[in-house]
Design a protein around this motif. Structure first.
Motif, PDB file in Angstrom:
ATOM      1  N   ARG A  19       0.818  -1.004   0.135  1.00  0.00           N
ATOM      2  CA  ARG A  19      -0.118   0.095   0.063  1.00  0.00           C
ATOM      3  C   ARG A  19       0.830   1.370  -0.042  1.00  0.00           C
ATOM      4  N   GLN A  20       2.051   1.119   0.157  1.00  0.00           N
ATOM      5  CA  GLN A  20       3.171   2.344   0.386  1.00  0.00           C
ATOM      6  C   GLN A  20       4.475   1.825  -0.300  1.00  0.00           C
ATOM      7  N   PHE A  56       3.401   9.815 -10.594  1.00  0.00           N
ATOM      8  CA  PHE A  56       2.686   8.642 -11.622  1.00  0.00           C
ATOM      9  C   PHE A  56       1.113   8.898 -11.894  1.00  0.00           C
ATOM     10  N   PHE A  58      -2.419   7.007 -11.687  1.00  0.00           N
ATOM     11  CA  PHE A  58      -3.095   5.442 -11.338  1.00  0.00           C
ATOM     12  C   PHE A  58      -3.784   5.330 -12.690  1.00  0.00           C
ATOM     13  N   GLN A  60      -5.069   2.571 -14.078  1.00  0.00           N
ATOM     14  CA  GLN A  60      -6.275   1.782 -13.934  1.00  0.00           C
ATOM     15  C   GLN A  60      -7.310   2.168 -13.484  1.00  0.00           C
ATOM     16  N   HIS A  61      -7.470   3.473 -12.893  1.00  0.00           N
ATOM     17  CA  HIS A  61      -8.689   4.361 -12.336  1.00  0.00           C
ATOM     18  C   HIS A  61      -8.853   5.140 -13.262  1.00  0.00           C
ATOM     19  N   ARG A  87      -3.956   8.825   1.085  1.00  0.00           N
ATOM     20  CA  ARG A  87      -3.103   8.355  -0.034  1.00  0.00           C
ATOM     21  C   ARG A  87      -3.723   7.722  -0.893  1.00  0.00           C
ATOM     22  N   PRO A  89      -5.781   5.878  -3.748  1.00  0.00           N
ATOM     23  CA  PRO A  89      -5.480   5.770  -5.350  1.00  0.00           C
ATOM     24  C   PRO A  89      -6.481   6.369  -6.069  1.00  0.00           C
ATOM     25  N   GLY A  96      -0.177   9.933  -8.428  1.00  0.00           N
ATOM     26  CA  GLY A  96       0.076   9.200  -7.239  1.00  0.00           C
ATOM     27  C   GLY A  96       1.751   9.674  -7.054  1.00  0.00           C
ATOM     28  N   LEU A  97       2.326   9.295  -5.746  1.00  0.00           N
ATOM     29  CA  LEU A  97       3.567   9.881  -5.443  1.00  0.00           C
ATOM     30  C   LEU A  97       4.280   8.805  -4.592  1.00  0.00           C
ATOM     31  N   SER A  98       5.468   8.508  -5.066  1.00  0.00           N
ATOM     32  CA  SER A  98       6.037   7.278  -4.219  1.00  0.00           C
ATOM     33  C   SER A  98       7.677   7.737  -4.347  1.00  0.00           C
ATOM     34  N   ASP A 119       5.540   0.684  -5.463  1.00  0.00           N
ATOM     35  CA  ASP A 119       4.117   0.207  -4.918  1.00  0.00           C
ATOM     36  C   ASP A 119       3.342   0.255  -6.341  1.00  0.00           C
ATOM     37  N   LEU A 121       1.841  -0.890 -10.204  1.00  0.00           N
ATOM     38  CA  LEU A 121       1.507  -1.792 -11.149  1.00  0.00           C
ATOM     39  C   LEU A 121       2.256  -1.831 -12.279  1.00  0.00           C
TER      40      LEU A 121
HETATM   41  N1  SAM Z   1       2.604   5.749  -2.883  1.00  0.00           N
HETATM   42  C1  SAM Z   1       1.397   6.295  -3.791  1.00  0.00           C
HETATM   43  C2  SAM Z   1       0.849   7.377  -3.056  1.00  0.00           C
HETATM   44  O1  SAM Z   1       0.879   7.426  -1.976  1.00  0.00           O
HETATM   45  O2  SAM Z   1       0.455   8.163  -4.054  1.00  0.00           O
HETATM   46  C3  SAM Z   1       0.476   5.155  -3.800  1.00  0.00           C
HETATM   47  C4  SAM Z   1      -0.370   4.853  -2.616  1.00  0.00           C
HETATM   48  S1  SAM Z   1      -1.838   3.737  -3.297  1.00  0.00           S
HETATM   49  C5  SAM Z   1      -2.507   3.482  -1.573  1.00  0.00           C
HETATM   50  C6  SAM Z   1      -0.995   2.259  -3.719  1.00  0.00           C
HETATM   51  C7  SAM Z   1      -1.936   1.380  -4.382  1.00  0.00           C
HETATM   52  O3  SAM Z   1      -2.353   1.955  -5.403  1.00  0.00           O
HETATM   53  C8  SAM Z   1      -1.475  -0.049  -4.583  1.00  0.00           C
HETATM   54  O4  SAM Z   1      -1.321  -0.866  -3.603  1.00  0.00           O
HETATM   55  C9  SAM Z   1      -2.179  -0.442  -5.605  1.00  0.00           C
HETATM   56  O5  SAM Z   1      -3.411  -1.098  -5.317  1.00  0.00           O
HETATM   57  C10 SAM Z   1      -2.559   0.688  -6.366  1.00  0.00           C
HETATM   58  N2  SAM Z   1      -1.724   1.015  -7.769  1.00  0.00           N
HETATM   59  C11 SAM Z   1      -0.482   0.954  -7.892  1.00  0.00           C
HETATM   60  N3  SAM Z   1      -0.345   1.444  -9.148  1.00  0.00           N
HETATM   61  C12 SAM Z   1      -1.582   1.643  -9.822  1.00  0.00           C
HETATM   62  C13 SAM Z   1      -1.934   2.150 -11.050  1.00  0.00           C
HETATM   63  N4  SAM Z   1      -1.307   2.185 -11.993  1.00  0.00           N
HETATM   64  N5  SAM Z   1      -3.379   2.286 -11.286  1.00  0.00           N
HETATM   65  C14 SAM Z   1      -4.277   2.189 -10.202  1.00  0.00           C
HETATM   66  N6  SAM Z   1      -3.893   1.657  -8.975  1.00  0.00           N
HETATM   67  C15 SAM Z   1      -2.697   1.468  -8.806  1.00  0.00           C
END
Ligand code: SAM
Length: 230
Positions: A19-20, A56, A58, A60-61, A87, A89, A96-98, A119, A121
């Motif tokens: 999740r992170q 990045f 997300f 898939q959303h 945080r 998604p 997103g930010l990692s 973290d 995909l």
């Molecule tokens: N660290 C990042 C942030 O805080 O913005 C992501 C946190 S988010 C809770 C992490 C989750 O996003 C992962 O467990 C996965 O389920 C989902 N995820 C990762 N890559 C993705 C993508 N490209 N499209 C949609 N969901 C994604």
């Protein structure tokens, strides 16, 4: 905005992705710079930084999936807070930010950054890359009431059958055991399953493997590891 790179990660699906970042440090992902950005000049000097921020999408959303209130897994999935206090998604701009560890840099035939602990995909589009700068980014006095520390880990064990299957796949995927251990100890189950008594079997896809597992209290047992069959 448009992507400057694409991620290749061992996570072909969302379920089980930590999740992170940093929670599964054995996971390595490769960031491949694309099109106009695939030039050595744009990464010159990057090795001077041990860690990078990845901005990045997300992908898939879709941006209409977000809601003002969300239920973070860290609050047990039954208490809601504002999306910008989490945080999640699911966000209006899908960004997103990692933070990840820079492990290696490849310059040809394409520019690639190998990073640990992401973290993300597989195929996630990267919008920007910036160095992590400890003197500003590391705030020792920072606090977070509901996500202040790492969640408790499960212990991960293997059935006799899964241990034999693992031995068979290790020559081609040497990091497989470490990745399974570090990913599954996070307890990927949705928060609302954690309180049920069902000894249900779950399936996670890591690399090209289909991993079957069950949880009993604080122990997770890997029951089967096989090659993924679509
Ligand atoms: N660290 C990042 C942030 O805080 O913005 C992501 C946190 S988010 C809770 C992490 C989750 O996003 C992962 O467990 C996965 O389920 C989902 N995820 C990762 N890559 C993705 C993508 N490209 N499209 C949609 N969901 C994604």
């Amino acid at each position: 905005m448009h992507p400057i790179a694409i991620v290749h990660s061992p996570f072909p699906e969302k379920f089980s992705i930590p999740r992170q970042p940093g929670l599964a440090p054995a996971v390595t992902s490769t960031i491949v710079l694309t099109g106009d950005y695939d030039h050595q000049a744009s990464i010159e000097g990057i090795e001077q930084h041990s860690h990078l921020w990845l901005v990045f999408e997300f992908h898939q959303h879709s941006s209409n999936q977000w809601k003002e209130k969300v239920r973070p897994p860290r609050l047990g999935g039954n208490k809601s807070v504002g999306v910008f206090a989490t945080r999640s998604p699911f966000r209006p701009n899908n960004l997103g930010l990692s933070v990840v560890k820079l492990v290696a840099v490849k310059r040809s035939p394409t520019v690639e950054l190998v990073v640990a602990g992401a973290d993300l995909l597989d195929q996630t589009p990267i919008i920007d890359i910036k160095p992590y700068v400890p003197y500003v980014d590391c705030i020792n006095s920072a606090s977070s009431e509901f996500a202040g520390s790492q969640p408790e880990f499960l212990t991960v064990a293997y059935s006799e059958r899964a241990a034999k299957q693992l031995d068979r796949y290790l020559p081609q995927t040497p990091e497989l055991k470490q990745v399974i251990d570090q990913v599954l100890r996070q307890d990927p189950r949705p928060a609302y399953h954690k309180h049920s008594n069902h000894s249900r079997q779950y399936g996670s896809r890591l690399f090209n493997y289909d991993i079957r597992w069950v949880v009993n209290d604080k122990s997770l047992m890997v029951e089967e590891i096989k090659l993924f069959q679509p």
